[in-house]
Design an enzyme around this catalytic site. Structure first.
Site, short mmCIF file in Angstrom:
data_model
loop_
_atom_site.label_atom_id
_atom_site.label_comp_id
_atom_site.label_asym_id
_atom_site.label_seq_id
_atom_site.Cartn_x
_atom_site.Cartn_y
_atom_site.Cartn_z
N LYS A 53 15.29 -42.61 2.99
CA LYS A 53 15.03 -41.95 1.93
C LYS A 53 13.82 -41.32 1.68
O LYS A 53 13.74 -40.05 1.22
CB LYS A 53 15.26 -43.28 0.87
CG LYS A 53 14.63 -42.75 -0.71
CD LYS A 53 14.50 -44.04 -1.68
CE LYS A 53 13.17 -44.73 -1.63
NZ LYS A 53 11.99 -44.33 -2.24
N ASN A 54 12.76 -41.89 2.11
CA ASN A 54 11.47 -41.13 1.96
C ASN A 54 11.26 -40.19 2.94
O ASN A 54 10.24 -39.37 2.72
CB ASN A 54 10.04 -42.30 2.13
CG ASN A 54 10.29 -43.42 0.74
OD1 ASN A 54 10.92 -42.87 -0.23
ND2 ASN A 54 9.53 -44.27 0.89
N CYS A 151 3.59 -46.08 -13.64
CA CYS A 151 4.88 -46.73 -12.60
C CYS A 151 4.68 -48.26 -12.41
O CYS A 151 3.66 -48.72 -12.69
CB CYS A 151 4.64 -46.10 -11.40
SG CYS A 151 5.49 -46.57 -10.01
N ARG A 156 -0.54 -44.54 -9.74
CA ARG A 156 0.06 -43.48 -8.83
C ARG A 156 -0.14 -42.17 -9.45
O ARG A 156 0.71 -41.51 -9.79
CB ARG A 156 1.32 -43.75 -8.66
CG ARG A 156 1.81 -45.12 -7.97
CD ARG A 156 3.26 -45.44 -7.66
NE ARG A 156 3.80 -44.51 -6.49
CZ ARG A 156 4.99 -44.59 -6.14
NH1 ARG A 156 5.79 -45.23 -7.02
NH2 ARG A 156 5.06 -43.68 -5.14
N ASP A 339 5.56 -51.12 1.67
CA ASP A 339 6.89 -51.03 1.25
C ASP A 339 7.58 -52.31 1.96
O ASP A 339 8.90 -52.74 1.58
CB ASP A 339 7.85 -49.96 1.57
CG ASP A 339 7.23 -48.82 0.76
OD1 ASP A 339 6.73 -48.75 -0.21
OD2 ASP A 339 7.71 -47.69 1.14
N ILE A 361 -2.63 -51.05 -0.98
CA ILE A 361 -2.44 -49.77 -1.53
C ILE A 361 -1.95 -49.52 -2.90
O ILE A 361 -2.33 -48.63 -3.75
CB ILE A 361 -0.94 -49.19 -0.82
CG1 ILE A 361 -1.13 -49.40 0.76
CG2 ILE A 361 -0.66 -47.71 -0.95
CD1 ILE A 361 -2.24 -48.61 1.46
N ARG A 431 18.51 -47.61 -5.96
CA ARG A 431 17.57 -46.38 -5.50
C ARG A 431 17.35 -46.11 -4.16
O ARG A 431 17.23 -45.00 -3.86
CB ARG A 431 16.31 -46.48 -6.31
CG ARG A 431 16.34 -46.35 -7.87
CD ARG A 431 14.90 -46.48 -8.55
NE ARG A 431 14.25 -45.42 -8.20
CZ ARG A 431 12.97 -45.07 -8.55
NH1 ARG A 431 12.41 -45.92 -9.47
NH2 ARG A 431 12.34 -44.13 -8.24
N1 EPU Z 1 -3.10 -41.53 -5.00
C1 EPU Z 1 -4.14 -40.99 -5.67
N2 EPU Z 1 -3.72 -39.96 -6.07
C2 EPU Z 1 -2.96 -38.99 -5.55
C3 EPU Z 1 -1.92 -39.71 -4.84
C4 EPU Z 1 -1.92 -40.99 -4.40
O1 EPU Z 1 -5.04 -41.71 -6.27
O2 EPU Z 1 -2.68 -37.77 -5.97
C5 EPU Z 1 -3.10 -43.24 -4.40
C6 EPU Z 1 -2.15 -44.03 -5.01
O3 EPU Z 1 -2.26 -44.33 -6.31
C7 EPU Z 1 -2.04 -45.05 -4.14
C8 EPU Z 1 -2.25 -44.49 -2.86
O4 EPU Z 1 -2.99 -43.39 -3.08
O5 EPU Z 1 -2.89 -46.10 -4.62
C9 EPU Z 1 -1.16 -43.99 -1.84
O6 EPU Z 1 -0.18 -43.49 -2.58
P1 EPU Z 1 0.92 -42.49 -1.81
O7 EPU Z 1 0.52 -41.15 -2.44
O8 EPU Z 1 0.94 -42.67 -0.27
O9 EPU Z 1 2.12 -43.00 -2.15
P2 EPU Z 1 3.49 -41.81 -2.66
O10 EPU Z 1 3.35 -40.78 -1.69
O11 EPU Z 1 3.67 -41.60 -4.10
C10 EPU Z 1 4.98 -42.90 -0.74
C11 EPU Z 1 6.43 -43.67 -0.75
C12 EPU Z 1 6.20 -45.01 -1.48
C13 EPU Z 1 5.16 -45.83 -0.73
C14 EPU Z 1 3.95 -45.18 -0.50
C15 EPU Z 1 2.96 -45.63 0.44
C16 EPU Z 1 8.05 -41.76 -1.06
C17 EPU Z 1 8.71 -40.95 -1.70
N3 EPU Z 1 7.49 -42.83 -1.64
O12 EPU Z 1 4.42 -42.90 -2.16
O13 EPU Z 1 7.68 -45.27 -1.45
O14 EPU Z 1 4.99 -47.05 -1.10
O15 EPU Z 1 4.14 -43.64 -0.02
O16 EPU Z 1 3.36 -45.91 1.71
O17 EPU Z 1 7.52 -41.08 0.24
C18 EPU Z 1 9.32 -47.08 -1.84
O18 EPU Z 1 9.96 -46.57 -1.11
O19 EPU Z 1 9.85 -48.11 -2.45
C19 EPU Z 1 8.09 -46.39 -2.33
C20 EPU Z 1 7.31 -46.74 -3.41
#
Ligand code: EPU
Length: 465
Positions: A53-54, A151, A156, A339, A361, A431
């Site tokens: 999915k991701n 969230c 996030r 995850d 995280i 999802r």
């Molecule tokens: N963060 C910030 N600012 C930003 C972006 C992120 O502070 O602009 C922080 C977040 O709050 C968090 C950390 O950085 O504390 C890491 O967040 P990240 O941006 O890596 O998460 P994401 O890209 O929103 C993806 C996956 C998540 C997975 C995380 C971590 C997708 C669509 N989602 O989320 O997947 O948990 O990386 O590996 O790729 C899931 O599939 O259940 C899921 C939540």
């Protein structure tokens, strides 16, 4: 006795109905939003893992970068993918779904994107919708994307996406809950992420492909999903080097073209089934996965005493062995994935000793703990640390899903619990897991969606070894 008029008001017993053309009514959907699971069965046979999915979500957003069709194979049939499809269609994309044997193929053509906007109604249901921000501003010169808001698993924010786009020359304004970005043409820049972000790396990598000149991004996410996206973008004509390392270099090009790409297998779905197999006893092969993406998880499971063997594209796990407690700390890839934290907690409830689980995280990703406690687990949560004392005999109970991976943890717990568990709000699991109940049932689990009519005789387990 009531009058005839009062009697008429007595509600008829509820029966889930299918509406016209077999479309489920909202009422039936609600009723069917539960799993009934009876624990104790061994899992024997083969479960095939779906596409990630991701990895699929950013790949679909990448189609925005070109006028030509992008053909994506191994797209999982899960709710988040349907949401992204709806989002792309709302912008003007043409989408063609494969059928029959090709039903995991999606062709996207973003020739005419009349409406470069991601509305709140969609973004609030799926944060990954913000992945369209970079591609839209890069190709269309403008984007209007709703702020995602809070969230269940943590705040996030997407400040790093915004800061990065500004470094590529976009003008960003934020008003009425929307982010508006514009740029005649983005220009290459030097982005150093303050924090590692998976979708942030993906969003800006996509934006930089069409920028003028070179972009260097440092402190990038190393996740396999980032590398998979880079492979797709390079097939589309982008010039990206270093994806999968912390420094990515992108030479901007003026135009991208169509491509065909197969999405990598879902490492989190694979890991979820490996843990289920380890706990349930039996002999389970998790096929069509990439064990190379499961390194940290498999190393930890080995430490716990889980018996498994890997091949090039499968993991065979034999369950029912005594497990030992082991501490886990979630980290960015290649560390132990956040995850998989919830599913690992279900395993820790069955391991002898004390397991300390630290979530680094997201700030609020322990909601499954209280539900596991209701099933008989001994877990104490303090801030970002959960301490699990095991083994505990779990017993079936009525429990609620709070997010995608928490739901997976509760399914695993229910499979080992004594008696029946009713798992509510399984839309969370829909999802990101494709027909999880059917996959588990095919290897012997007793799990069904409430309201679902099963054939009288259960189907023989698929691919019994
Ligand atoms: N963060 C910030 N600012 C930003 C972006 C992120 O502070 O602009 C922080 C977040 O709050 C968090 C950390 O950085 O504390 C890491 O967040 P990240 O941006 O890596 O998460 P994401 O890209 O929103 C993806 C996956 C998540 C997975 C995380 C971590 C997708 C669509 N989602 O989320 O997947 O948990 O990386 O590996 O790729 C899931 O599939 O259940 C899921 C939540």
């Amino acid at each position: 006795m009531g009058s005839a008029r009062e009697l008429k008001k007595i509600p008829v017993p509820f029966r889930p109905r299918l509406g016209e053309n077999g479309i489920r009514t909202a009422l039936a959907e609600n009723f069917m939003d539960k799993f009934v699971i009876r624990g104790g069965n061994p899992l024997v046979g083969t479960i095939r893992v779906s596409g990630a999915k991701n990895a699929a979500l950013p790949a679909m957003a990448a189609a925005i970068l070109t006028e030509e069709p992008v053909i994506l194979e191994n797209i999982p049939d899960v709710r988040d993918i349907r949401t992204e499809r709806t989002l792309l269609v709302s912008m003007g994309a043409e989408v063609e779904l494969g059928y029959g044997r090709a039903h995991h193929r999606t062709t996207l053509c973003c020739r005419n994107l009349a409406n470069p906007e991601a509305a709140y109604e969609l973004v609030k249901t799926m944060r990954a919708s913000t992945l369209v921000l970079g591609p839209l501003v890069a190709r269309m010169g403008r984007a209007r994307v709703s702020q995602p808001g809070g969230c269940a698993i943590g705040a996030r924010p997407i400040d790093l996406h915004i800061k990065g786009l500004e470094q590529l020359g976009a003008t960003i304004t934020q008003d009425h809950g929307y982010i508006e970005a514009s740029a005649e043409r983005l220009r290459g820049g030097h982005i150093i992420f303050d924090k590692i972000t998976v979708t942030g790396t993906e969003d800006l990598m996509m934006a930089a492909t069409l920028a003028e000149g070179e972009t260097v991004m440092e402190n990038c996410a190393l996740e396999p999903e980032v590398s998979d996206l880079a492979v797709l973008l390079n097939k589309m004509g982008a010039r990206i080097e270093g994806a999968g390392t912390s420094t990515i270099r992108i030479q901007g090009v003026s135009k991208l073209h169509g491509a065909r790409h197969r999405i990598i297998p879902d490492r989190i779905e694979a890991g979820t089934f490996v843990i289920a197999g380890a706990l349930c006893g039996g002999d389970l092969t998790v096929s069509n996965c990439d064990p190379g993406h499961l390194g940290a998880l498999l190393k930890k499971l080995e430490e716990c005493g889980v018996q498994f063997k890997t091949s090039e594209n499968s993991v065979r796990v034999t369950g029912g062995h005594a497990l030992a407690a082991a501490d886990v700390s979630t980290e960015e890839y290649p560390g132990f994935p956040t995850d998989m934290q919830a599913q690992y907690m279900a395993l820790a409830t069955q391991a002898s000793g004390v397991s300390a689980i630290t979530e680094n995280i997201f700030e609020n990703r322990f909601m499954h703990a209280q539900e596991l406690v209701r099933m008989g687990a001994n877990i104490m949560v303090e801030g970002s640390r959960a301490v699990v004392h095991g083994p505990a005999q779990l017993s079936g109970a009525a429990v609620q899903c709070s997010d995608l991976r928490a739901s997976a943890s509760l399914v695993i717990a229910a499979l080992v619990a004594e008696g029946e568990t009713i798992l509510d709000r399984v839309y969370h699991i829909d999802r990101g897991y494709e027909r999880i109940e059917e996959k588990l049932r095919s290897v012997g689990a007793q799990i069904r969606r409430m309201g679902e009519i099963l054939p009288k005789k259960a189907a023989a387990p698929v691919g019994v070894a």
